[in-house]
Design an enzyme around this catalytic site. Structure first.
Site, PDB file in Angstrom:
ATOM      1  N   TYR A 178       0.004   3.502  11.735  1.00  0.00           N
ATOM      2  CA  TYR A 178       0.274   2.205  11.103  1.00  0.00           C
ATOM      3  C   TYR A 178       1.226   2.454   9.938  1.00  0.00           C
ATOM      4  O   TYR A 178       0.941   3.259   9.050  1.00  0.00           O
ATOM      5  CB  TYR A 178      -1.048   1.617  10.607  1.00  0.00           C
ATOM      6  CG  TYR A 178      -1.059   0.148  10.263  1.00  0.00           C
ATOM      7  CD1 TYR A 178       0.096  -0.604  10.153  1.00  0.00           C
ATOM      8  CD2 TYR A 178      -2.268  -0.490  10.029  1.00  0.00           C
ATOM      9  CE1 TYR A 178       0.044  -1.954   9.831  1.00  0.00           C
ATOM     10  CE2 TYR A 178      -2.336  -1.835   9.702  1.00  0.00           C
ATOM     11  CZ  TYR A 178      -1.172  -2.557   9.602  1.00  0.00           C
ATOM     12  OH  TYR A 178      -1.228  -3.892   9.273  1.00  0.00           O
TER      13      TYR A 178
ATOM     14  N   HIS B  78      -1.223  -0.611  -1.806  1.00  0.00           N
ATOM     15  CA  HIS B  78      -1.274   0.168  -0.571  1.00  0.00           C
ATOM     16  C   HIS B  78      -1.335   1.671  -0.835  1.00  0.00           C
ATOM     17  O   HIS B  78      -1.820   2.422   0.014  1.00  0.00           O
ATOM     18  CB  HIS B  78      -0.111  -0.200   0.347  1.00  0.00           C
ATOM     19  CG  HIS B  78      -0.366  -1.468   1.088  1.00  0.00           C
ATOM     20  ND1 HIS B  78      -0.216  -2.703   0.499  1.00  0.00           N
ATOM     21  CD2 HIS B  78      -0.808  -1.696   2.354  1.00  0.00           C
ATOM     22  CE1 HIS B  78      -0.547  -3.638   1.380  1.00  0.00           C
ATOM     23  NE2 HIS B  78      -0.914  -3.057   2.508  1.00  0.00           N
TER      24      HIS B  78
ATOM     25  N   TRP C  52      -9.901  -7.656   1.793  1.00  0.00           N
ATOM     26  CA  TRP C  52      -8.531  -7.167   1.571  1.00  0.00           C
ATOM     27  C   TRP C  52      -7.541  -8.328   1.586  1.00  0.00           C
ATOM     28  O   TRP C  52      -6.663  -8.409   0.735  1.00  0.00           O
ATOM     29  CB  TRP C  52      -8.167  -6.120   2.622  1.00  0.00           C
ATOM     30  CG  TRP C  52      -6.790  -5.556   2.437  1.00  0.00           C
ATOM     31  CD1 TRP C  52      -5.655  -5.908   3.113  1.00  0.00           C
ATOM     32  CD2 TRP C  52      -6.385  -4.544   1.513  1.00  0.00           C
ATOM     33  NE1 TRP C  52      -4.583  -5.185   2.669  1.00  0.00           N
ATOM     34  CE2 TRP C  52      -5.009  -4.333   1.680  1.00  0.00           C
ATOM     35  CE3 TRP C  52      -7.070  -3.796   0.551  1.00  0.00           C
ATOM     36  CZ2 TRP C  52      -4.290  -3.407   0.931  1.00  0.00           C
ATOM     37  CZ3 TRP C  52      -6.345  -2.863  -0.192  1.00  0.00           C
ATOM     38  CH2 TRP C  52      -4.981  -2.680   0.000  1.00  0.00           C
ATOM     39  N   TRP C  53      -7.676  -9.213   2.553  1.00  0.00           N
ATOM     40  CA  TRP C  53      -6.774 -10.372   2.614  1.00  0.00           C
ATOM     41  C   TRP C  53      -6.876 -11.200   1.335  1.00  0.00           C
ATOM     42  O   TRP C  53      -5.862 -11.637   0.798  1.00  0.00           O
ATOM     43  CB  TRP C  53      -7.103 -11.244   3.806  1.00  0.00           C
ATOM     44  CG  TRP C  53      -6.677 -10.696   5.126  1.00  0.00           C
ATOM     45  CD1 TRP C  53      -5.892  -9.605   5.377  1.00  0.00           C
ATOM     46  CD2 TRP C  53      -7.006 -11.233   6.400  1.00  0.00           C
ATOM     47  NE1 TRP C  53      -5.724  -9.432   6.722  1.00  0.00           N
ATOM     48  CE2 TRP C  53      -6.401 -10.419   7.371  1.00  0.00           C
ATOM     49  CE3 TRP C  53      -7.776 -12.315   6.810  1.00  0.00           C
ATOM     50  CZ2 TRP C  53      -6.521 -10.674   8.736  1.00  0.00           C
ATOM     51  CZ3 TRP C  53      -7.900 -12.565   8.167  1.00  0.00           C
ATOM     52  CH2 TRP C  53      -7.269 -11.754   9.117  1.00  0.00           C
TER      53      TRP C  53
ATOM     54  N   TYR D  30       2.515  -4.703  -4.591  1.00  0.00           N
ATOM     55  CA  TYR D  30       2.183  -4.527  -3.177  1.00  0.00           C
ATOM     56  C   TYR D  30       2.114  -3.032  -2.857  1.00  0.00           C
ATOM     57  O   TYR D  30       1.167  -2.569  -2.220  1.00  0.00           O
ATOM     58  CB  TYR D  30       3.217  -5.231  -2.296  1.00  0.00           C
ATOM     59  CG  TYR D  30       2.899  -5.154  -0.830  1.00  0.00           C
ATOM     60  CD1 TYR D  30       2.156  -6.147  -0.203  1.00  0.00           C
ATOM     61  CD2 TYR D  30       3.317  -4.070  -0.063  1.00  0.00           C
ATOM     62  CE1 TYR D  30       1.843  -6.068   1.147  1.00  0.00           C
ATOM     63  CE2 TYR D  30       3.010  -3.982   1.282  1.00  0.00           C
ATOM     64  CZ  TYR D  30       2.277  -4.980   1.881  1.00  0.00           C
ATOM     65  OH  TYR D  30       1.963  -4.885   3.216  1.00  0.00           O
TER      66      TYR D  30
END
Length: 104
Positions: A41, A22, A76-77, A18
């Site tokens: 963000y 990112h 992306w999802w 993960y």
């Protein structure tokens, strides 16, 4: 600006993956987020509980919600669904949090 916070989960064996994904966020996704009024963000990881805590400042709810329908967000999802629990549409399972305190 509207401040938002929400929680998601990451699979117990996928913390490093993960983070890696990112660290190399797609430039086109970053551009879409900025174009839709997202600022500051941040996502934080609670390793013990496999929780992700995210905060973002947005310019409008409508523009923020419109991100989900973009082609890059959909990709992306799909890319992230193998490292985190997801809904049938591939969006991450998440829960919005209510702000109870803010110190400016």
């Amino acid at each position: 600006m509207i401040r938002k916070a929400f929680v998601m989960q990451v699979n117990p064996d996928a913390h490093e993956e993960y983070q890696r994904r990112h660290n190399h966020i797609w430039p086109e996704l970053e551009a879409v987020l900025k174009a839709h009024g997202a600022h500051h963000y941040a996502i934080y990881l609670d390793k013990e509980r496999h929780l992700l805590f995210a905060t973002v400042e947005i310019e409008s709810e409508a523009r923020w919600e419109a991100v989900a329908s973009t082609e890059v967000c959909q990709r992306w999802w799909k890319y992230m669904r193998e490292v985190m629990p997801s809904n049938p549409d591939n969006s991450p399972l998440s829960a919005e949090l209510k702000e109870v305190f803010y110190l400016a």
